[in-house]
Each structure stands twice: as C-alpha cells, then as structure tokens.
Design an enzyme around this catalytic site. Structure first.
Site, PDB file in Angstrom:
ATOM      1  N   SER A 103       7.797  -1.210  -8.902  1.00 32.43           N
ATOM      2  CA  SER A 103       6.342  -1.356  -8.803  1.00 32.43           C
ATOM      3  C   SER A 103       5.710   0.026  -8.824  1.00 32.43           C
ATOM      4  CB  SER A 103       5.962  -2.125  -7.535  1.00 32.43           C
ATOM      5  OG  SER A 103       6.519  -1.523  -6.378  1.00 32.43           O
ATOM      6  N   MET A 104       4.723   0.204  -9.711  1.00 34.22           N
ATOM      7  CA  MET A 104       4.123   1.516  -9.936  1.00 34.22           C
ATOM      8  C   MET A 104       2.625   1.530  -9.668  1.00 34.22           C
ATOM      9  SD  MET A 104       6.256   2.629 -13.401  1.00 34.22           S
ATOM     10  CE  MET A 104       5.538   1.326 -14.412  1.00 34.22           C
ATOM     11  N   GLY A 105       2.162   0.644  -8.805  1.00 35.93           N
ATOM     12  CA  GLY A 105       0.753   0.614  -8.467  1.00 35.93           C
ATOM     13  C   GLY A 105      -0.109   0.258  -9.662  1.00 35.93           C
ATOM     14  N   GLY A 141       3.330  -5.421  -3.001  1.00 36.77           N
ATOM     15  CA  GLY A 141       4.715  -5.427  -3.447  1.00 36.77           C
ATOM     16  C   GLY A 141       5.439  -6.710  -3.077  1.00 36.77           C
ATOM     17  N   ASP A 142       5.167  -7.226  -1.887  1.00 33.89           N
ATOM     18  CA  ASP A 142       5.780  -8.487  -1.464  1.00 33.89           C
ATOM     19  C   ASP A 142       5.321  -9.631  -2.365  1.00 33.89           C
ATOM     20  OD1 ASP A 142       6.751  -6.939   0.618  1.00 33.89           O
ATOM     21  OD2 ASP A 142       5.146  -7.546   1.986  1.00 33.89           O
ATOM     22  N   GLY A 174       1.308  -0.312 -13.186  1.00 31.72           N
ATOM     23  CA  GLY A 174       2.007  -1.518 -13.566  1.00 31.72           C
ATOM     24  C   GLY A 174       3.400  -1.648 -12.995  1.00 31.72           C
TER      25      GLY A 174
END
Length: 321
Positions: free
Chosen positions: A222-224, A253-254, A227
């Site tokens: 996950s890259m905020g 993220g969850d 994307g």
C-alpha cells in the site's frame, strides 16, 4: 460466502479525533471525537462481515476493558473467540487534522501471560475445514515473542488454510518464516524490512520480488495516494485510487486487505479484486473508521479507480513516487 478467521494479538481502543491545525504546547479544541474498539484483525473482520462473509475473531483480549469490544462484536455480527487475559487493552489516539495530516499516539497495554500461546492454540482448535482463510494482523503485546506469531501462522498453514499476515518489524521477520500466502506491508514497513529507503517504483518492486523469492506468493504494497502494487502468481498490477478528500488514513490499510481477501475468496478477476479493494480503501479515508462497501457512491469510486499491469523495471520503473 466464505468463513474467515482473524487473529489480533494486541487490540486497542482507538480515540479518533478530528480537528483543525494542532498547535503544540497550546490548548486545542476538537471538532469530533469517537472511542472505538479496534485492532487490525478487528477492523478487517468488520469490513469482511459487511461484505457478507462469516467472520470469527480471535487473539488476546484484556479482560479489564473488554466490554466495548464485546458490544462491537455483537453489533457487527462477529463471532468472539478471543482468549481473555489479565490487564487492559491499550488506548491509541488518532489525531486527524484538516489537510490530511494524521498523528498516532499508540499506548501500551496488557502483557501476555506465559501460557497465552498455548491457550490460544487450544481456543483455535482444529482449523482444517472450519475456515477458508486466516489473517494474522497487528502488533504484538508485551511478553508475546515474534516466534510465537510464526507458530500461529504455521498452525494454519499445516491445516491447508490460506494465511495472510499484516504486521511489521520483528513480528514480520518471524512471520515470514512460516511462508504465509500473502502479506500487506505499507511503504514504511517494506522499507524497514528491506533495510533501505524505497524512493522509486523500481525499488519498491524489487523489494516485493525479494519477498516473493522467499516463497510469499502474494505481496500487496500500500502506497497511500500513489496507489497499490500487487505482485501475485497470476501477474503484477498497480492501482491508482480515485480522487477523494482525505479526512483520516486510519484503517485504510486494513480496509484494503479486507477487500483483497474478499475478492480472492470470491474468485474475482485480479483487476476487479484490486480495483474494488483500492476503491474501498479510498472510501475509508474520507471519514474515521473502516471502509463502507454500502456507500452510495461506491460503484462510482470503483469506476474511477485505475488498474494496469505492472511489469516492474520498464521505462517508468525508476520514477520517483
């Protein structure tokens, strides 16, 4: 729908606060505040339940302040198989300021008793045939060794149940030894594991591939706002989220991982899996709490999410984030 077990070893009560710009050393006024039972596995379970799955929650739960968790489990139709241990669950403060900056103040909670792992194994019982997926998520409480987390993952793997891991630091390092089917680090967690900054998409891809080379089939990074990168046995993809106004990134993220596992369990096409999970995570950041798949505009968010194959080291692979 599928039967899913999530394991949370260090649950928390999250105090989510929304406010204007915080002036340190001064009195600040909050706009809203909400205290909510949480923890990665709890958050994952809530989203998966909303997506229609049968969810069982387990792990370690401090008995001193267990009531808010028990109330949440009942209201969200989550089966409670937590092992109660002496002590209180930690309280985490999440301060979301206007403009999207989020500050976390994570507290300390219970210390796991020496026999916690044995009690947890006994509570979980025979996994084979009971669950379609197991997710071990979150940090470790005091007294619970990283090697014990690896034992839990190995227990599920030995029952031929797909296992996903979402943790960081020594817990991630130990958990990788059990060869879970998938992991979901964020950029900071992946860089910590790699032992170096990951400032380009090529560097991120290379670190994720190193994890695959160790035997981890699915690596979801996950890259905020940049994307999600997903390396899988079926191929590699990158998603770009729809444009949304960010209120809080807590639970994003969850929510993303819950959406990924939902799509895999439903055997959706990989691009559909990633687009739905990314859109659900984008829905989450618009407010405090987990993502809502019943949001009125959720279909539009999916349509606005862009997913494309990701070859890794192509002409754009060394582009900075």
């Amino acid at each position: 729908m599928a039967r899913v077990l999530t394991i949370t070893l260090n649950p928390a009560l999250d105090l989510n606060v929304e406010t204007g710009r915080v002036d340190l050393g001064c009195v600040n006024r909050t706009r809203t505040s909400r205290l909510e039972a949480a923890g990665k596995g709890v958050n994952l379970g809530r989203v998966l339940s909303r997506l229609g799955h049968s969810v069982t929650l387990s792990g370690l739960l401090g008995e001193t302040n267990a009531t808010p968790f028990e109330n949440l489990f009942a209201s969200e139709r989550l089966e409670d198989r937590f092992v109660r241990v002496p002590g209180h669950n930690r309280i985490n403060v999440k301060i979301a300021e206007d403009g999207g900056r989020v500050t976390d103040l994570n507290g300390t909670g219970m210390v796991a008793p020496p026999d916690a792992l044995d009690h947890l194994k006994s509570r979980l019982g025979e996994l084979s045939g009971e669950y379609d997926a197991v997710i071990i998520a979150g940090s470790l409480p005091g007294g619970f060794l990283p090697e014990a987390l690896s034992e839990l993952a190995t227990l599920a793997r030995s029952a031929n149940v797909p296992v996903w891991l979402d943790t960081s630091g020594p817990a991630l390092t130990a958990g990788l030894l059990a060869l879970p089917d998938g992991i979901k680090p964020n950029l900071d967690e992946l860089a910590e594991w790699a032992g170096q900054p990951l400032d380009t998409l090529a560097a991120i891809t290379e670190a994720a591939r190193l994890l695959q080379d160790r035997g981890i089939a699915n690596v979801v990074v996950s890259m905020g706002e940049k994307g999600v990168l997903w390396l899988s046995p079926q191929g590699n993809w990158r998603s770009l989220p729809p444009p949304v106004t960010v209120t809080s990134t807590v639970c994003a993220g969850d929510t993303l991982l819950a959406g990924m596992i939902h799509g895999l369990l439903e055997k959706h096409h990989p691009e559909q899996i990633l687009s739905t999970a990314t859109a659900l995570s984008a829905e989450c950041v618009r407010h405090a709490g987990v993502g809502d798949p019943q949001a009125d505009d959720f279909s539009r968010l999916i349509q606005q999410t862009r997913v494309s194959p990701w070859p890794g080291h192509n002409k754009n692979g060394d582009m900075p984030l």
